[in-house]
Design an enzyme around this catalytic site. Sequence first.
Site, PDB file in Angstrom:
ATOM      1  N   TRP A 169      47.485  46.470  42.224  1.00 24.03           N
ATOM      2  CA  TRP A 169      46.026  46.250  42.132  1.00 24.03           C
ATOM      3  C   TRP A 169      45.528  45.886  43.538  1.00 24.03           C
ATOM      4  CZ3 TRP A 169      43.593  40.992  41.082  1.00 24.03           C
ATOM      5  CH2 TRP A 169      42.222  41.104  40.859  1.00 24.03           C
ATOM      6  N   ASP A 250      51.961  38.517  36.936  1.00 24.62           N
ATOM      7  CA  ASP A 250      50.529  38.654  36.730  1.00 24.62           C
ATOM      8  C   ASP A 250      50.335  39.337  35.382  1.00 24.62           C
ATOM      9  OD1 ASP A 250      47.904  39.369  36.684  1.00 24.62           O
ATOM     10  OD2 ASP A 250      47.851  40.225  38.682  1.00 24.62           O
ATOM     11  N   LYS A 286      40.221  41.044  30.035  1.00 25.31           N
ATOM     12  CA  LYS A 286      40.269  42.359  29.359  1.00 25.31           C
ATOM     13  C   LYS A 286      40.544  42.208  27.869  1.00 25.31           C
ATOM     14  CE  LYS A 286      40.857  43.456  33.730  1.00 25.31           C
ATOM     15  NZ  LYS A 286      40.132  44.270  34.649  1.00 25.31           N
TER      16      LYS A 286
END
Length: 437
Positions: A169, A250, A286
């Site tokens: 990311w 993560d 999310k």
Amino acid sequence: MRSSVIRRASALTRRTNGFSSNVAAGIRFASGRWTADKVPAGPADPILGLNDAFNKDTFEKKINLGVGAYRDDNGKPWVLPSVKEAEKRLIEKGWNGAYQKEYAGITGIKEFNDASVLFAYGSAGKVIEEGRLAVAQVLSGTGGGRLAFEFYARFVGKNVPIYMPDPTWANHLPMAKDAGLSLQTYRYYDKNTVGLDFNGLCEDVNNAKDGSIFMFHACAHNPTGVDPTIEQWKEISSLLKKKNHMVFLDMAYQGFASGDADEDARALRMLVEDGHDIILAQSFAKNFGLYGERVGCFSMVAGSKNEAERLLSQIKILIRPMYSNPPIHGARIVATVLNDPALNKQWYSECKSMADRIIDMRKLLKSNLEKEGSTRNWDHVVKQIGMFCFSGLNPEQVDRLKNEYHIYMTKNGRISMAGVTSKNVEYLAHAMHQVSK
Ligand SMILES: Cc1ncc(COP(=O)(O)O)c(C=O)c1O
């Protein structure tokens, strides 16, 4: 070489009104005022910058496949009904009850932290029972990651390399760099197989200096949508052990990969059961659709309860001068949903419905590409998991999609599948075929 660096540095150090400025192009005192005339405009964020371009585009069939935020089949943001219900209950409790607006403590809301770590560690919850977790509510996944990096910088050392997957990311790199860490990458993605470069990954874990920090995406790797299998995770785990590496996980998509939050936490739980004292950054952006509420949880496994307490005291010292304490509203929503058995069950099925819609769109995109007559192999579109599809389109093709078809995605060809709907998939497949044939 060295002397020219020194000359340049001293040339950049200007005396102004008794203050000295030693930044390359900083604010300076000139003509009787502080001026920013030498501060250059920075580049737009590669992901969020796309949004601005998309918003300015007036073409009717434009498609935004940039930002990783869930959209329903009408291309609209979706507030989960379980989240709405939790919010309603909070408000009903009244201003003096759960809806009061007092500050949380430095580490946030306890009910949220307890629920959050149970949600993540689940069957590996022995570390919770033994009091071996240092836990803090943080500013979503970014805040948790940045706190972890600040912790490493202060307590592990800035010279200890932190290895990140290549690619990762986009924000991971500046997050670690701004914390002063020594950034390295490990091989992750194999362009030829459009899958995991497992051998490369293992070699890099093996060749890294003992005691390095390794960062992994716990599930639904962004941007590739490629995760190790559980058997591969097992091998990675024993290699990490052998090399005494530290592990940072993560977890921004728990529930989004398979549709089942417990399934998506398998790698994390296995690593903890294998004895890795991980740091974990959870995001509820999310999976709960709470993007702007900034709900996240930082947790760190310690060797003992006493160690966890000492670590937590240091984590508080890191947080306090940064932002004092985290926002309360989103965390209360998550705590309400996770702690109520019926709402909890409802959330699992809503999360699954988001994951399922994305899986359906993968199938539709592939079949429409085939209908268009594309002879390229698009199997990876359905094989990859989570919110993203690493399409294999190159930067030129991505530019053509934007300029000729008003379709926006990041330069690396990453498609946010959440932006694909049953209404725009044909147009998307047509455009992808036109630029890639
Ligand atoms: C891999 C990964 N980690 C962390 C995040 C952090 O997101 P947030 O700070 O919104 O929770 C994201 C968001 O896109 C992500 O993709």
